[in-house]
Design a protein around this motif. Sequence first.
Motif, short mmCIF file in Angstrom:
data_model
loop_
_atom_site.label_atom_id
_atom_site.label_comp_id
_atom_site.label_asym_id
_atom_site.label_seq_id
_atom_site.Cartn_x
_atom_site.Cartn_y
_atom_site.Cartn_z
N VAL A 21 1.09 -0.85 -0.16
CA VAL A 21 -0.27 -0.05 -0.28
C VAL A 21 0.52 1.34 -0.03
O VAL A 21 2.14 1.79 -0.04
CB VAL A 21 -0.76 -0.15 1.56
N ALA A 22 0.00 1.98 -0.86
CA ALA A 22 1.42 3.40 -0.58
C ALA A 22 0.37 4.90 -0.17
O ALA A 22 -0.90 4.76 -0.27
CB ALA A 22 1.55 3.50 -1.84
N LEU A 23 1.37 5.46 0.77
CA LEU A 23 0.39 7.10 0.77
C LEU A 23 1.32 8.12 -0.46
O LEU A 23 2.48 8.47 -0.57
CB LEU A 23 1.20 7.38 1.68
N ASP A 24 0.13 8.52 -0.53
CA ASP A 24 0.49 10.00 -1.57
C ASP A 24 -1.04 11.38 -1.59
O ASP A 24 -1.94 10.72 -1.16
CB ASP A 24 0.46 9.54 -3.01
N GLY A 25 0.02 12.05 -2.57
CA GLY A 25 -1.44 12.88 -2.51
C GLY A 25 -1.39 13.78 -3.75
O GLY A 25 -0.30 13.38 -4.59
N THR A 26 -2.52 14.82 -4.05
CA THR A 26 -1.85 15.96 -5.01
C THR A 26 -3.63 16.69 -4.43
O THR A 26 -2.70 16.84 -3.64
CB THR A 26 -3.06 14.60 -6.38
N GLN A 27 -3.43 17.47 -5.65
CA GLN A 27 -4.31 19.12 -5.47
C GLN A 27 -4.48 19.28 -7.00
O GLN A 27 -4.44 19.14 -7.58
CB GLN A 27 -2.61 20.25 -5.82
N PHE A 28 -6.35 19.90 -6.22
CA PHE A 28 -6.75 19.80 -7.45
C PHE A 28 -7.24 20.89 -7.85
O PHE A 28 -7.80 21.90 -6.62
CB PHE A 28 -8.77 18.87 -7.22
N SER A 29 -6.98 21.91 -9.26
CA SER A 29 -7.94 23.23 -9.31
C SER A 29 -9.52 22.69 -8.82
O SER A 29 -10.02 22.46 -9.85
CB SER A 29 -7.21 23.54 -10.55
N LEU A 30 -9.67 24.41 -8.23
CA LEU A 30 -11.24 24.39 -8.35
C LEU A 30 -11.42 25.56 -9.24
O LEU A 30 -11.13 26.63 -9.73
CB LEU A 30 -11.81 25.27 -6.36
N ILE A 31 -12.89 25.75 -9.76
CA ILE A 31 -13.16 27.02 -10.58
C ILE A 31 -13.51 27.65 -9.86
O ILE A 31 -13.89 28.03 -9.20
CB ILE A 31 -14.50 25.69 -11.12
N ASN A 32 -13.25 29.03 -10.44
CA ASN A 32 -13.10 30.49 -9.56
C ASN A 32 -14.68 30.61 -9.83
O ASN A 32 -15.10 31.33 -10.39
CB ASN A 32 -12.53 31.47 -10.25
N THR A 33 -15.73 29.84 -8.86
CA THR A 33 -17.00 29.94 -8.60
C THR A 33 -17.19 31.59 -7.69
O THR A 33 -16.30 31.26 -6.38
CB THR A 33 -17.56 29.35 -8.35
N PRO A 34 -17.89 32.32 -7.24
CA PRO A 34 -18.03 33.03 -6.20
C PRO A 34 -17.52 32.22 -4.55
O PRO A 34 -17.25 32.77 -3.93
CB PRO A 34 -19.68 34.21 -5.91
N GLN A 35 -18.42 31.17 -4.70
CA GLN A 35 -18.30 30.27 -3.59
C GLN A 35 -17.11 29.86 -3.09
O GLN A 35 -16.90 29.84 -2.42
CB GLN A 35 -19.68 28.71 -3.51
N VAL A 36 -16.30 29.59 -4.40
CA VAL A 36 -14.78 29.32 -3.96
C VAL A 36 -13.76 30.05 -3.71
O VAL A 36 -13.69 30.50 -2.75
CB VAL A 36 -14.66 28.78 -5.48
N THR A 37 -14.28 31.52 -4.18
CA THR A 37 -13.70 32.73 -4.21
C THR A 37 -13.49 33.49 -3.43
O THR A 37 -12.80 33.12 -2.75
CB THR A 37 -13.10 33.46 -5.76
N ALA A 38 -15.01 33.04 -2.24
CA ALA A 38 -14.83 34.17 -1.11
C ALA A 38 -14.38 32.62 0.10
O ALA A 38 -14.54 33.63 1.28
CB ALA A 38 -17.07 33.72 -0.50
N THR A 39 -14.15 31.29 -0.30
CA THR A 39 -13.78 30.41 1.08
C THR A 39 -12.35 30.34 0.60
O THR A 39 -11.81 29.61 2.00
CB THR A 39 -14.86 29.81 1.01
N ARG A 40 -11.59 30.48 -0.20
CA ARG A 40 -10.34 29.93 -0.66
C ARG A 40 -9.16 31.05 -1.11
O ARG A 40 -9.76 31.49 -2.33
CB ARG A 40 -10.31 28.66 -1.96
N LYS A 41 -7.95 31.49 -1.16
CA LYS A 41 -7.17 31.74 -1.73
C LYS A 41 -6.66 31.01 -2.31
O LYS A 41 -5.75 30.02 -2.07
CB LYS A 41 -6.25 32.78 -0.16
N LYS A 42 -6.25 32.72 -3.10
CA LYS A 42 -4.65 31.70 -4.60
C LYS A 42 -3.40 32.04 -3.79
O LYS A 42 -3.66 32.74 -3.35
CB LYS A 42 -5.29 32.19 -5.64
N ALA A 43 -2.93 30.75 -4.26
CA ALA A 43 -1.27 30.98 -3.69
C ALA A 43 -0.65 31.47 -4.82
O ALA A 43 -1.45 31.79 -5.75
CB ALA A 43 -0.82 29.11 -3.78
N ARG A 44 0.05 31.71 -4.22
CA ARG A 44 1.65 33.36 -4.60
C ARG A 44 1.81 32.26 -5.70
O ARG A 44 2.84 31.73 -5.11
CB ARG A 44 2.09 33.90 -3.17
N THR A 45 2.69 32.78 -6.93
CA THR A 45 4.14 32.38 -7.42
C THR A 45 4.48 33.01 -7.90
O THR A 45 4.25 34.39 -7.31
CB THR A 45 2.87 32.03 -8.96
N ARG A 46 5.74 33.10 -8.79
CA ARG A 46 6.43 34.23 -8.91
C ARG A 46 5.84 34.94 -9.78
O ARG A 46 6.36 35.94 -9.80
CB ARG A 46 7.62 33.27 -10.31
#
Length: 199
Positions: A21-46
């Motif tokens: 058995v293995a453990l691993d992770g990933t990240q999913f992009s979320l659609i920029n709906t008003p509900q998502v943008t009100a509760t999630r911050k976008k990560a900073r990039t370069r």
Amino acid sequence: LRPRATPRQHREAFWRGWRLVALDGTQFSLINTPQVTATRKKARTRRGRAAFAKITTAVLLEVGLHNPLAAAVGRKGESEWALAQRLLAQLPKHALLLGDRLYGVIAFARAAQQACRRVGSHFLLRASRTVKPRMIRRLPDGTRLVGLAVRSPHNPSRVIEWLDVREIRVRVGRKGHRAHELRLWTSLVDPTVAPALQL
């Protein structure tokens, strides 16, 4: 979500009788709906803010069948590492848990060892290069039994216990690339039961 591989039909999902058995992770992009943008911050990039907010997920799965056994979703911004620690409670009996370098730190090795002992399982983790273990003794196959210092979260200079693991070191490389040392930690301390080269 449950183990599905059987030794007779899915030999590639087992190693010396242990369910892989293995453990691993990933990240999913979320659609920029008003509900998502009100509760999630976008990560900073370069280049400024990322295009989409991300949600982190960790999965415990059967190797071979790629069958998920458990999943944790970081709805409150939890890291992959924190989510994976929660998944250790879902570890099946008589399994060999595999983890990459993210999990090759003392705190996770300690949590994995406790979870494995409860169900008669073992772990094999790619160790972080920054951790300096204490050598206990060299084993007949050239691997080493080492002690990992578990430190108090409130006083890092105080060692509260020692975690004994077997450390396997091997030089790996590809043609045209410089070789580097790979370190693995495992709770399988008997070289006759778990040969280092096979691990």
